[in-house]
Design a protein around this motif. Structure first.
Motif, PDB file in Angstrom:
ATOM      1  N   ARG A   4      52.840  25.151  29.396  1.00  0.00           N
ATOM      2  CA  ARG A   4      53.680  24.995  30.594  1.00  0.00           C
ATOM      3  C   ARG A   4      54.733  23.910  30.362  1.00  0.00           C
ATOM      4  O   ARG A   4      55.901  24.070  30.741  1.00  0.00           O
ATOM      5  CB  ARG A   4      52.794  24.642  31.787  1.00  0.00           C
ATOM      6  CG  ARG A   4      53.533  24.402  33.090  1.00  0.00           C
ATOM      7  CD  ARG A   4      54.131  25.664  33.672  1.00  0.00           C
ATOM      8  NE  ARG A   4      53.113  26.584  34.101  1.00  0.00           N
ATOM      9  CZ  ARG A   4      52.539  26.572  35.311  1.00  0.00           C
ATOM     10  NH1 ARG A   4      52.901  25.668  36.199  1.00  0.00           N
ATOM     11  NH2 ARG A   4      51.635  27.461  35.638  1.00  0.00           N
ATOM     12  N   ALA A   5      54.345  22.804  29.729  1.00  0.00           N
ATOM     13  CA  ALA A   5      55.299  21.731  29.428  1.00  0.00           C
ATOM     14  C   ALA A   5      56.359  22.218  28.449  1.00  0.00           C
ATOM     15  O   ALA A   5      57.534  21.855  28.559  1.00  0.00           O
ATOM     16  CB  ALA A   5      54.568  20.519  28.861  1.00  0.00           C
ATOM     17  N   LEU A   6      55.952  23.062  27.499  1.00  0.00           N
ATOM     18  CA  LEU A   6      56.917  23.577  26.523  1.00  0.00           C
ATOM     19  C   LEU A   6      57.898  24.568  27.154  1.00  0.00           C
ATOM     20  O   LEU A   6      59.022  24.721  26.681  1.00  0.00           O
ATOM     21  CB  LEU A   6      56.186  24.232  25.357  1.00  0.00           C
ATOM     22  CG  LEU A   6      55.420  23.272  24.447  1.00  0.00           C
ATOM     23  CD1 LEU A   6      54.766  24.037  23.299  1.00  0.00           C
ATOM     24  CD2 LEU A   6      56.321  22.180  23.902  1.00  0.00           C
ATOM     25  N   GLU A   7      57.478  25.239  28.215  1.00  0.00           N
ATOM     26  CA  GLU A   7      58.407  26.127  28.917  1.00  0.00           C
ATOM     27  C   GLU A   7      59.593  25.330  29.464  1.00  0.00           C
ATOM     28  O   GLU A   7      60.728  25.805  29.477  1.00  0.00           O
ATOM     29  CB  GLU A   7      57.693  26.862  30.051  1.00  0.00           C
ATOM     30  CG  GLU A   7      56.733  27.943  29.565  1.00  0.00           C
ATOM     31  CD  GLU A   7      56.000  28.606  30.711  1.00  0.00           C
ATOM     32  OE1 GLU A   7      56.178  28.169  31.877  1.00  0.00           O
ATOM     33  OE2 GLU A   7      55.228  29.554  30.446  1.00  0.00           O
ATOM     34  N   ALA A   8      59.312  24.105  29.886  1.00  0.00           N
ATOM     35  CA  ALA A   8      60.400  23.248  30.377  1.00  0.00           C
ATOM     36  C   ALA A   8      61.333  22.866  29.234  1.00  0.00           C
ATOM     37  O   ALA A   8      62.555  22.832  29.397  1.00  0.00           O
ATOM     38  CB  ALA A   8      59.816  22.001  31.039  1.00  0.00           C
ATOM     39  N   VAL A   9      60.745  22.578  28.071  1.00  0.00           N
ATOM     40  CA  VAL A   9      61.555  22.257  26.884  1.00  0.00           C
ATOM     41  C   VAL A   9      62.487  23.413  26.555  1.00  0.00           C
ATOM     42  O   VAL A   9      63.663  23.225  26.212  1.00  0.00           O
ATOM     43  CB  VAL A   9      60.646  21.942  25.677  1.00  0.00           C
ATOM     44  CG1 VAL A   9      61.456  21.815  24.381  1.00  0.00           C
ATOM     45  CG2 VAL A   9      59.841  20.667  25.927  1.00  0.00           C
ATOM     46  N   CYS A  10      61.952  24.632  26.666  1.00  0.00           N
ATOM     47  CA  CYS A  10      62.737  25.833  26.323  1.00  0.00           C
ATOM     48  C   CYS A  10      63.557  26.363  27.495  1.00  0.00           C
ATOM     49  O   CYS A  10      64.257  27.373  27.340  1.00  0.00           O
ATOM     50  CB  CYS A  10      61.797  26.930  25.813  1.00  0.00           C
ATOM     51  SG  CYS A  10      60.805  26.469  24.393  1.00  0.00           S
ATOM     52  N   ARG A  11      63.413  25.722  28.657  1.00  0.00           N
ATOM     53  CA  ARG A  11      64.098  26.156  29.868  1.00  0.00           C
ATOM     54  C   ARG A  11      63.765  27.600  30.235  1.00  0.00           C
ATOM     55  O   ARG A  11      64.637  28.408  30.585  1.00  0.00           O
ATOM     56  CB  ARG A  11      65.613  25.972  29.738  1.00  0.00           C
ATOM     57  CG  ARG A  11      66.019  24.507  29.522  1.00  0.00           C
ATOM     58  CD  ARG A  11      67.501  24.349  29.409  1.00  0.00           C
ATOM     59  NE  ARG A  11      67.861  22.948  29.205  1.00  0.00           N
ATOM     60  CZ  ARG A  11      69.101  22.504  29.055  1.00  0.00           C
ATOM     61  NH1 ARG A  11      70.113  23.360  29.055  1.00  0.00           N
ATOM     62  NH2 ARG A  11      69.340  21.227  28.871  1.00  0.00           N
ATOM     63  N   ILE A  12      62.483  27.900  30.121  1.00  0.00           N
ATOM     64  CA  ILE A  12      61.996  29.229  30.496  1.00  0.00           C
ATOM     65  C   ILE A  12      61.604  29.187  31.975  1.00  0.00           C
ATOM     66  O   ILE A  12      60.807  28.339  32.378  1.00  0.00           O
ATOM     67  CB  ILE A  12      60.804  29.651  29.629  1.00  0.00           C
ATOM     68  CG1 ILE A  12      61.252  29.773  28.166  1.00  0.00           C
ATOM     69  CG2 ILE A  12      60.208  30.965  30.131  1.00  0.00           C
ATOM     70  CD1 ILE A  12      60.099  30.063  27.208  1.00  0.00           C
ATOM     71  N   GLU A  47      56.634  15.182  19.406  1.00  0.00           N
ATOM     72  CA  GLU A  47      55.180  15.238  19.615  1.00  0.00           C
ATOM     73  C   GLU A  47      54.837  16.429  20.484  1.00  0.00           C
ATOM     74  O   GLU A  47      55.517  16.696  21.484  1.00  0.00           O
ATOM     75  CB  GLU A  47      54.703  13.933  20.279  1.00  0.00           C
ATOM     76  CG  GLU A  47      53.199  13.803  20.407  1.00  0.00           C
ATOM     77  CD  GLU A  47      52.786  12.468  20.994  1.00  0.00           C
ATOM     78  OE1 GLU A  47      51.576  12.228  21.133  1.00  0.00           O
ATOM     79  OE2 GLU A  47      53.682  11.651  21.313  1.00  0.00           O
ATOM     80  N   MET A  48      53.789  17.149  20.123  1.00  0.00           N
ATOM     81  CA  MET A  48      53.403  18.327  20.884  1.00  0.00           C
ATOM     82  C   MET A  48      52.674  17.892  22.164  1.00  0.00           C
ATOM     83  O   MET A  48      51.684  17.156  22.093  1.00  0.00           O
ATOM     84  CB  MET A  48      52.489  19.214  20.034  1.00  0.00           C
ATOM     85  CG  MET A  48      52.332  20.628  20.564  1.00  0.00           C
ATOM     86  SD  MET A  48      53.860  21.612  20.498  1.00  0.00           S
ATOM     87  CE  MET A  48      53.985  21.989  18.743  1.00  0.00           C
ATOM     88  N   PRO A  49      53.150  18.315  23.338  1.00  0.00           N
ATOM     89  CA  PRO A  49      52.444  17.949  24.575  1.00  0.00           C
ATOM     90  C   PRO A  49      51.095  18.656  24.647  1.00  0.00           C
ATOM     91  O   PRO A  49      50.971  19.819  24.240  1.00  0.00           O
ATOM     92  CB  PRO A  49      53.387  18.436  25.676  1.00  0.00           C
ATOM     93  CG  PRO A  49      54.150  19.566  25.044  1.00  0.00           C
ATOM     94  CD  PRO A  49      54.308  19.183  23.596  1.00  0.00           C
ATOM     95  N   LEU A  50      50.110  17.939  25.147  1.00  0.00           N
ATOM     96  CA  LEU A  50      48.752  18.484  25.214  1.00  0.00           C
ATOM     97  C   LEU A  50      48.256  18.496  26.654  1.00  0.00           C
ATOM     98  O   LEU A  50      48.612  17.636  27.455  1.00  0.00           O
ATOM     99  CB  LEU A  50      47.799  17.654  24.350  1.00  0.00           C
ATOM    100  CG  LEU A  50      48.151  17.496  22.864  1.00  0.00           C
ATOM    101  CD1 LEU A  50      47.123  16.599  22.183  1.00  0.00           C
ATOM    102  CD2 LEU A  50      48.219  18.849  22.181  1.00  0.00           C
ATOM    103  N   THR A  51      47.402  19.459  26.965  1.00  0.00           N
ATOM    104  CA  THR A  51      46.702  19.449  28.239  1.00  0.00           C
ATOM    105  C   THR A  51      45.625  18.385  28.193  1.00  0.00           C
ATOM    106  O   THR A  51      45.335  17.791  27.154  1.00  0.00           O
ATOM    107  CB  THR A  51      46.053  20.809  28.531  1.00  0.00           C
ATOM    108  OG1 THR A  51      44.976  21.028  27.592  1.00  0.00           O
ATOM    109  CG2 THR A  51      47.058  21.943  28.405  1.00  0.00           C
ATOM    110  N   LYS A  52      44.968  18.147  29.323  1.00  0.00           N
ATOM    111  CA  LYS A  52      43.925  17.131  29.369  1.00  0.00           C
ATOM    112  C   LYS A  52      42.754  17.482  28.457  1.00  0.00           C
ATOM    113  O   LYS A  52      41.992  16.611  28.060  1.00  0.00           O
ATOM    114  CB  LYS A  52      43.426  16.958  30.811  1.00  0.00           C
ATOM    115  CG  LYS A  52      42.626  18.138  31.335  1.00  0.00           C
ATOM    116  CD  LYS A  52      42.219  17.924  32.770  1.00  0.00           C
ATOM    117  CE  LYS A  52      41.275  19.028  33.236  1.00  0.00           C
ATOM    118  NZ  LYS A  52      39.993  19.004  32.538  1.00  0.00           N
ATOM    119  N   ASN A  53      42.614  18.747  28.087  1.00  0.00           N
ATOM    120  CA  ASN A  53      41.535  19.162  27.210  1.00  0.00           C
ATOM    121  C   ASN A  53      41.956  19.228  25.740  1.00  0.00           C
ATOM    122  O   ASN A  53      41.225  19.750  24.908  1.00  0.00           O
ATOM    123  CB  ASN A  53      40.988  20.534  27.646  1.00  0.00           C
ATOM    124  CG  ASN A  53      40.230  20.441  28.952  1.00  0.00           C
ATOM    125  OD1 ASN A  53      39.802  19.361  29.354  1.00  0.00           O
ATOM    126  ND2 ASN A  53      40.075  21.561  29.630  1.00  0.00           N
TER     127      ASN A  53
END
Length: 507
Positions: free
Chosen positions: A497-505, A485-491
């Motif tokens: 930013r959440a995907l950077e963690a997934v990619c370990r960036i 599932e694609m993480p979404l911001t509150k908007n």
């Protein structure tokens, strides 16, 4: 012409007093009741504030919350709705920026609000108390008499994915300029039911709220939880006979990806407008097939220019690898492109930064004159009089028909293997692959790697293989990540930013 948005509410309440103005699954207010409730809350707030002071609301959307938002306006103040699901640190940062006269909340969120604001000077009060006050005609009239159309109406805070949240302050005049254009272009009337998807702290809701107040349409609030329960959502749209959807792209993709139309068809929908991100043509096609008689409109515009500045009415199906144009400017808004040397861009296919001028520009960032001065600047093409423009930070070009076509954020344009790359081009190519539902591309500048993150059933090796057939070698992602599932911001936008963690960036 109106100088205060309350004039729309008053005119509609006078014309349609018994018509439902706003409703959710738990209750409703007629226009007459909404006006009365806003005046009660406005009196209570006026006794505890000074004109042009902020009123914070810490709660979920509801008819009562809506009445208190308008109550802040009745008091000559401006409102700001704070998302209760944000981190404590972010909530406090927003409240510090607002320095509100009072924080209004409801019973469900009272304990959390009291804990968050325990050591602050701001009183936390239940909205029931404000709504129980008696309206003071003289006090409200005195507040209205000193008001101007450039007074702030609301303050919405940006997602803050790159740092401290910024409060965008928007005036009555900007909303009064934009909303009639929207209503008249797309025929929104008192006969419409506007199914409100966006939370009240997100500027997409501004179109829902003020189109309803101006025209007498019914504002039907869709609970946030329904956007994780497709059967509930589709039942609600059908049962409330929704006719107009002004939704974030991610909300529409939720319906199409979860096969909502296979469950139940909301056949009363006549107008669908979407914004916030680039719409994948594959997902739009699902909507077009389900609602062939509906009008679909692609909207573009950041919070800083009061909702939207361009629109494109969709008149055909788009190929999976096409980008749907942003289209043409709304009336009374000037939208143009500037290159890196601040020269006008007019040639087909040449990119420039999207810049906007006109009455719809916001008043700037709350308490941040430095950020305001950097983004709201004098038009470099005009040296003869004051003409502020907003530099969006977005890149676009013109197509052969003269329509603007979005490319990417300036900060999503990278240099990789000596080549300039738009991350949006890789995302569009990935989303054109059968078996890929949504995709997002990120760049690890330290390791010089392109990362593609996608949702879909196709194996990631096959995704990469297909991209090698459609993209130049230097644009093929170095790493591909499949997630559920694609993480979404509150908007409702993809949370990069959440995907950077997934990619370990690492930043």
């Amino acid at each position: 012409m109106a100088t205060n948005v309350l004039e729309w509410l008053e005119a509609t309440a006078n014309r349609l007093p018994d018509k439902v103005a706003v409703a959710d699954p738990d209750g409703a207010l007629t226009y007459d009741e909404l006006l009365d409730a806003s005046r009660r809350a406005g009196t209570w707030l006026a006794e505890r504030s000074t004109p042009r002071q902020a009123v914070a609301l810490f709660l979920e959307k509801s008819p009562a919350a809506f009445a208190c938002m308008l109550g802040a306006v009745q008091a000559g103040c401006f409102y700001s709705v704070i998302d209760v699901r944000q981190t404590d640190v972010r909530v406090r940062a927003i409240a510090d920026a607002l320095s509100p006269a009072v924080v209004l909340t409801d019973a469900e969120n009272l304990a959390q609000a009291q804990e968050l604001f325990a050591d602050t000077p701001w009183q936390v009060v239940l909205i029931d108390e404000a709504l129980a006050a008696e309206a003071d005609d003289a006090l409200l009239a005195s507040r209205r008499a000193q008001a101007t159309d450039v007074d702030p109406l609301y303050c919405n805070f940006t997602s803050g994915s790159t740092g401290t949240p910024k409060g965008v302050v928007v005036s009555h005049r900007s909303v009064i300029d934009f909303i009639p254009q929207l209503d008249e272009l797309f025929g929104i009337t008192e006969h419409d039911v506007i199914a409100n998807q966006a939370p009240f702290d997100f500027d997409v809701s501004v179109k829902d709220i003020y189109s309803a107040l101006r025209t007498g349409a019914r504002l039907q609030l869709v609970p946030r939880a329904y956007f994780s329960q497709p059967t509930l959502l589709m039942d609600y749209l059908c049962d409330t006979k929704a006719t107009v959807l002004i939704w974030a792209v991610s909300a529409m993709c939720f319906v199409s990806i979860m096969n909502g139309f296979d469950y139940r068809m909301p056949s009363d929908i006549r107008l669908v407008m979407f914004s916030g991100e680039v719409m994948p043509p594959k997902q739009l096609a699902v909507w077009q097939k389900a609602l062939p008689e509906a009008t679909f409109v692609n909207l573009y515009g950041p919070t800083e220019i009061t909702c939207n500045c361009t629109y494109q009415v969709i008149t055909r199906a788009y190929a999976k690898d096409e980008v749907i144009p942003m289209g043409q400017p709304f009336p009374n808004e000037k939208v143009f492109l500037l290159d890196e040397k601040d020269q006008l861009v007019s040639e087909v296919g040449v990119q420039g930064e999207i810049c906007v001028s006109g009455t719809a520009l916001a008043l700037g960032y709350l308490g941040r004159p430095d950020l305001t001065a950097a983004a709201f600047v004098q038009n470099p093409l005009n040296t003869r009089w004051l003409e502020p423009i907003y530099r969006t930070g977005d890149l676009a070009s013109y197509d052969a028909d003269g329509n603007l076509v979005y490319a990417s954020r300036k900060d999503h344009q990278i240099k990789h293997l000596g080549q300039r790359i738009e991350l949006g081009d890789i995302e569009a190519a990935a989303q054109a692959v059968d078996g890929v539902l949504r995709a997002c591309c990120l760049y690890d500048g330290q390791r010089k790697r392109l990362h593609l993150v996608y949702v879909g059933e196709l194996d990631k090796g096959e995704v990469t293989a297909q991209l090698k057939e459609t993209l130049p070698q230097y644009m093929v992602p170095n790493r591909t990540h499949q997630i559920d599932e694609m993480p979404l911001t509150k908007n409702g936008k993809i949370d990069r930013r959440a995907l950077e963690a997934v990619c370990r960036i690492k930043r």
